[in-house]
Design an enzyme around this catalytic site. Structure first.
Site, PDB file in Angstrom:
ATOM      1  N   HIS A 198      -7.007  22.354   2.075  1.00 32.28           N
ATOM      2  CA  HIS A 198      -6.455  21.746   3.294  1.00 32.28           C
ATOM      3  C   HIS A 198      -7.569  21.336   4.261  1.00 32.28           C
ATOM      4  O   HIS A 198      -7.549  21.659   5.447  1.00 32.28           O
ATOM      5  CB  HIS A 198      -5.465  22.683   3.969  1.00 32.28           C
ATOM      6  CG  HIS A 198      -4.235  22.921   3.150  1.00 32.28           C
ATOM      7  ND1 HIS A 198      -3.398  21.911   2.751  1.00 32.28           N
ATOM      8  CD2 HIS A 198      -3.714  24.062   2.625  1.00 32.28           C
ATOM      9  CE1 HIS A 198      -2.407  22.403   2.034  1.00 32.28           C
ATOM     10  NE2 HIS A 198      -2.578  23.712   1.936  1.00 32.28           N
ATOM     11  N   LYS A 243      -6.472 -23.092  -0.153  1.00 31.73           N
ATOM     12  CA  LYS A 243      -5.122 -23.516   0.235  1.00 31.73           C
ATOM     13  C   LYS A 243      -4.468 -24.318  -0.881  1.00 31.73           C
ATOM     14  O   LYS A 243      -3.266 -24.184  -1.138  1.00 31.73           O
ATOM     15  CB  LYS A 243      -5.199 -24.360   1.512  1.00 31.73           C
ATOM     16  CG  LYS A 243      -3.849 -24.949   1.925  1.00 31.73           C
ATOM     17  CD  LYS A 243      -3.928 -25.695   3.243  1.00 31.73           C
ATOM     18  CE  LYS A 243      -2.557 -26.266   3.628  1.00 31.73           C
ATOM     19  NZ  LYS A 243      -2.566 -26.895   4.961  1.00 31.73           N
TER      20      LYS A 243
END
Length: 530
Positions: free
Chosen positions: A291, A137
């Site tokens: 595909h 932090k």
């Protein structure tokens, strides 16, 4: 370099001694705890123990040692806030500029077969995450902040910046802080998954608790590997993410790209389909995918021969396809595959002359994937508002479970062809029908709403490519619901069939097989692939 105070407290001691020595050589003041402090002192380093610094002993069997204002005040005080600096000075708190922490090995502990509930709970780190989150932090601004390290691989870069600039850059501190939050999130996710999997409401402390197959909570963490130009279609945005907990050798995510254009969304999806199929073979094999469906699969004495057989199945569909090998690609194979247009080439290795030749094909994406037996922990499918989670479909066919259900027994050659066809059908989209002979696919019907249509399409494609289906073996990924599909494949030339069985009309289908005079076997397992 300005005076720096570092706090070192690690479970993973990899490189920590050398790093601490390097810090000490640069005038960094060292704080440490428990086993880390002892290790560093034994190496002759001058270290202040946290308990001495805080004037507060470790208590509760070490559960409380760094949860103290002198630690967290030193981590959280903003370097650009005069009120913060004045406050910590009033309370005799020094700033802690560098934090090196890694956590109790919770995941490694619960992975042990004999892990008791008490063992698991004791390996839930409290002080470590608290310090890490505080330091992350307060990674600060351009005017300074805390550098936090959770991964030994970052030691060298931190030392390099200290030498070059006398302090770490904001960019490095931000990257390391991000890494910390990702790690603590995954750590908490592992704890939640473990606790939510326990079956007993009150698990015995010193017994290995029973766990359900699927935990009540699953947390998946993914790291972006590549942002893409677009997704499946140009109007969709996309990115490729890798599972941070699944980086085992043998999986597509471990690829090294030797050359070629950037991989697209469809490239990656099709490459994975090709790779998973080809690596399932123990002998040299080639798989061509278009595909997401195999349009040609073959096994042979080497990669070149396997490719030549696989390509014959459906040269039209192979155009612009994905080609995968499970053996090193040599020059002859590279030359052969380059005669057609292909998007991606995959293999566990390439010879030097093969790579040199392929370098002339600048648009071909050449991927190398380390050989290995890595597997995904689970498969997932996104649905509206949720996920479907399941085990990967990796259960091998048990030969003892194969049942011959017809009057005619398959010959040794037929059984070999049947097993090959079954292995390929595993990777073909449902409804799947696969004709095979002599280690080569002869016709593939995939992804149809009707198994009858898949049967017809497989036969049509074989005919279009000049392949005779006489005396071929056929695999169906799920049972034939009626005899009509069986009639079609037999009329096309098949003389043996492998299928799961389990239809309410099995007797009708078996009678049809006997009527045609072919052999048919049941596997008692199916391979739907939607």
């Amino acid at each position: 370099m300005k005076q720096i105070t570092a706090l070192l407290s690690v479970s993973d001691k990899t490189g920590i001694v050398d790093f601490a020595k390097a810090l000490a050589a640069r005038g960094v003041k060292l704080l440490s705890t428990g086993g880390t402090a002892k290790l560093l002192k034994d190496e002759g380093l001058r270290v202040t123990e946290v308990a001495e610094y805080t004037n507060s002993p470790e208590i509760l069997d070490g559960r409380v040692k760094t949860l103290h204002p002198k630690v967290h005040g030193g981590l959280l005080a903003r370097r650009d806030d005069e009120n913060h600096l004045r406050t910590i000075a009033e309370h005799g708190i020094d700033t802690i500029d560098l934090l090196v922490v890694n956590l109790y090995p919770f995941q490694q502990t619960i992975a042990k077969a004999d892990c008791t509930f008490a063992d698991a709970v004791e390996n839930i780190d409290i002080g470590g995450p608290a310090m890490l989150r505080a330091a992350a932090k307060n990674h600060g601004t351009e005017k300074g902040g805390v550098t936090v390290i959770i991964d030994p691989s970052d030691y060298a870069e931190v030392l390099e910046e200290l030498d070059q600039k006398g302090e770490t850059s904001y960019a490095l501190r931000l990257r390391l802080a991000t890494k910390v939050y990702a790690h603590t999130a995954a750590y908490d996710g592992a704890i939640a998954a473990y606790l939510s999997s326990l079956e007993a409401a009150e698990p015995a402390q010193h017994e290995t608790p029973a766990q359900s197959t699927w935990p009540g909570i699953i947390t998946v963490q993914m790291k972006q590997q590549q942002a893409m130009r677009y997704g499946e279609n140009p109007h969709q945005s996309a990115a490729f993410y890798i599972d941070t907990n699944t980086r085992a050798a043998g999986l597509l995510s471990t690829y090294k790209q030797h050359q070629g254009k950037e991989l697209s969304y469809n490239n990656i999806a099709d490459a994975d389909a090709a790779w998973e199929c080809v690596r399932s073979f123990k002998v040299p094999a080639c798989v061509i995918v278009k595909h997401a469906n195999p349009c040609g699969v073959a096994m042979a004495e080497g990669p070149l021969q396997a490719y030549q057989k696989a390509f014959k199945t459906d040269p039209t569909s192979a155009f612009g396809g994905i080609i995968a090998f499970n053996r090193e690609v040599d020059l002859a194979t590279a030359q052969a595959v380059s005669e057609q247009f292909l998007e991606v080439l995959l293999a566990p290795a390439y010879s030097k002359d093969a790579l040199a030749f392929l370098a002339n094909k600048k648009n071909v994406r050449v991927l190398e994937i380390p050989a290995g037996d890595g597997r995904n922990a689970f498969d997932a499918k996104r649905v509206g508002g949720g996920w479907l989670i399941q085990d990967p479909d990796l259960t091998p066919l048990d030969p003892t479970q194969i049942e011959v259900v017809t009057k005619k027994q398959p010959t040794e050659k037929q059984m070999k062809d049947l097993l090959f066809a079954w292995q390929v059908a595993h990777f073909v989209k449902s409804n799947a029908i696969v004709f095979c002979a002599d280690g080569m696919t002869m016709g593939v019907g995939a992804g149809q709403m009707s198994r009858l249509d898949s049967s017809r399409i497989a036969a049509i494609k074989a005919d279009a490519n000049g392949l005779s289906l006489k005396d071929t073996a056929v695999a169906s990924d799920a049972f034939f619901p009626f005899r009509d599909g069986l009639d079609v494949v037999v009329e096309a030339g098949a003389n043996c069939v492998i299928q799961p069985g389990g239809s309410i009309r099995d007797d009708e289908v078996i009678a049809a097989a006997d009527e045609h005079g072919i052999a048919m076997v049941f596997t008692k397992m199916r391979h739907f692939r939607h």
